[in-house]
Structures are given as C-alpha cells and as structure tokens.
Design an enzyme around this catalytic site. Structure first.
Site, PDB file in Angstrom:
ATOM      1  N   GLN A   2     -28.549  25.648 106.013  1.00 47.54           N
ATOM      2  CA  GLN A   2     -28.383  25.553 107.196  1.00 47.54           C
ATOM      3  C   GLN A   2     -28.020  26.095 108.270  1.00 47.54           C
ATOM      4  O   GLN A   2     -28.271  25.792 109.318  1.00 47.54           O
ATOM      5  CB  GLN A   2     -28.247  23.669 107.325  1.00 47.54           C
ATOM      6  CG  GLN A   2     -29.158  23.077 107.077  1.00 47.54           C
ATOM      7  CD  GLN A   2     -29.101  21.447 107.106  1.00 47.54           C
ATOM      8  OE1 GLN A   2     -27.983  20.426 107.383  1.00 47.54           O
ATOM      9  NE2 GLN A   2     -30.221  20.792 106.552  1.00 47.54           N
ATOM     10  N   ASN A   3     -27.083  26.606 108.177  1.00 48.21           N
ATOM     11  CA  ASN A   3     -26.523  27.717 108.899  1.00 48.21           C
ATOM     12  C   ASN A   3     -27.056  28.771 109.457  1.00 48.21           C
ATOM     13  O   ASN A   3     -28.158  29.504 108.382  1.00 48.21           O
ATOM     14  CB  ASN A   3     -24.994  28.220 107.968  1.00 48.21           C
ATOM     15  CG  ASN A   3     -24.133  29.170 109.310  1.00 48.21           C
ATOM     16  OD1 ASN A   3     -24.935  29.646 109.923  1.00 48.21           O
ATOM     17  ND2 ASN A   3     -22.913  28.244 109.948  1.00 48.21           N
ATOM     18  N   ARG A   4     -27.757  29.078 110.808  1.00 50.60           N
ATOM     19  CA  ARG A   4     -28.603  30.007 110.947  1.00 50.60           C
ATOM     20  C   ARG A   4     -27.796  31.598 110.806  1.00 50.60           C
ATOM     21  O   ARG A   4     -28.536  32.378 111.390  1.00 50.60           O
ATOM     22  CB  ARG A   4     -29.106  29.695 112.292  1.00 50.60           C
ATOM     23  CG  ARG A   4     -29.936  28.431 111.824  1.00 50.60           C
ATOM     24  CD  ARG A   4     -31.231  28.664 111.103  1.00 50.60           C
ATOM     25  NE  ARG A   4     -31.842  27.824 110.629  1.00 50.60           N
ATOM     26  CZ  ARG A   4     -31.661  27.139 108.873  1.00 50.60           C
ATOM     27  NH1 ARG A   4     -31.583  28.687 108.486  1.00 50.60           N
ATOM     28  NH2 ARG A   4     -32.219  26.613 108.033  1.00 50.60           N
TER      29      ARG A   4
ATOM     30  N   SER B 252     -24.135  29.401 114.775  1.00 52.84           N
ATOM     31  CA  SER B 252     -25.195  29.508 114.443  1.00 52.84           C
ATOM     32  C   SER B 252     -25.212  27.933 112.999  1.00 52.84           C
ATOM     33  O   SER B 252     -25.986  28.072 112.853  1.00 52.84           O
ATOM     34  CB  SER B 252     -25.091  30.638 113.258  1.00 52.84           C
ATOM     35  OG  SER B 252     -23.629  31.163 112.689  1.00 52.84           O
TER      36      SER B 252
END
Length: 163
Positions: free
Chosen positions: A39-41, A139
């Site tokens: 889920q880290n962008r 992020s």
C-alpha cells in the site's frame, strides 16, 4: 526492543536526486527491500514522475530504472528502536552520514525527503548544503490525509532536477 537498521544507499555517480525516507518499515525490513509494503505509493509516485510503470517490474529492475533515471535512495535514520512501522515510534535514533554520501555524488542536484520525519532530520544534517532540499508528502499508507493526486503534484518537483 530490538534495533532496526536502514539499508545500504542505492546510488550511482550519475545520481541527480537522492530520495530519503526515515527508516524502513516492518514489511520492508522483513523483505530486505525499500518500500515493500504493497500500500506504500512510493513506486507508483516515482514511476509516474519518470513515466515508467515501476510497480510492474521486479525489485532489482525497479532499482535499475531509478538509477537510470538519476534517482538514488537512502534513509535519514541509520538505526533506531521502534515498535511497528510508524515514524512517531522511532526512539534512540542514530542518523546516517548524509553529508558524507552527498559529497561522493558529483551530479547530485537535489535531496527529496519522503515525509515529515525524513525532512526534519535530513534538513538538519544537510543545513550547509547548496543542494535543493525538497520536502515531500509521505508515500506511506499511514499518511492518508492527502489523496494520491495531491501527493503526485508535489512529487513531480523531482522531475525538474532530472533533466
């Protein structure tokens, strides 16, 4: 509580922008790779900045693409104690020698900080640097106050230092 340590820097002599996080989270530490939490962008944001789908690539290819684009990675915290992955839980932090690394990168033009903790620490460590210092929204999935489009608009500032 065990001490957690950052990874080695990912840089090349041609690195123009160094992106600094704070300290890898639990998932990243477990997998031994930067920004491993799905889920880290980070990979999506940087991929959109350089015009490449980094999320579709294997990890080694992601790193090569970053280096080819002139982007390096590291963290402001060398080691610390921390329960979980949140920056707010970082205790007894020892900082990475950012000024020493920066001095080895002849093409470096900017340092971008992925999140407020990285920016607070990194700005202090690089206070005398002539480089552009770019604070960016985190992020991390823990920073949900800003939608992706807003983060990307600010992350695009990296692009001007890559040309």
């Amino acid at each position: 509580m065990t001490r957690k340590s950052s990874f080695a820097p990912v840089v090349a002599p041609e690195t123009r922008v160094l992106v600094l996080g704070s300290l890898p989270g639990e998932r990243s530490l477990a997998e031994g790779r930067y920004y491993a939490h799905p889920q880290n962008r980070f990979w999506r944001l940087v991929g959109d900045v350089i015009g490449q789908d980094l999320e579709a690539l294997a990890y080694a290819a992601r790193l090569q693409s970053l280096l080819h684009a002139g982007i390096g990675l590291w963290d402001t915290v060398a080691s610390a104690t921390r329960k979980g992955s949140l920056d707010a839980a970082i205790r007894e932090a020892e900082h990475n020698p950012l000024a020493d690394l920066v001095a080895t990168l002849p093409e470096l033009r900017a340092v971008a900080f992925n999140g407020a903790t990285s920016a607070r620490i990194g700005r202090a460590l690089l206070a005398d640097s002539p480089l552009a210092l770019l604070p960016l929204p985190s992020s991390s999935p823990a920073y949900a106050a800003m939608p992706y489009a807003g983060k990307l608009r600010l992350w695009r500032a990296i692009g001007e230092f890559l040309v």
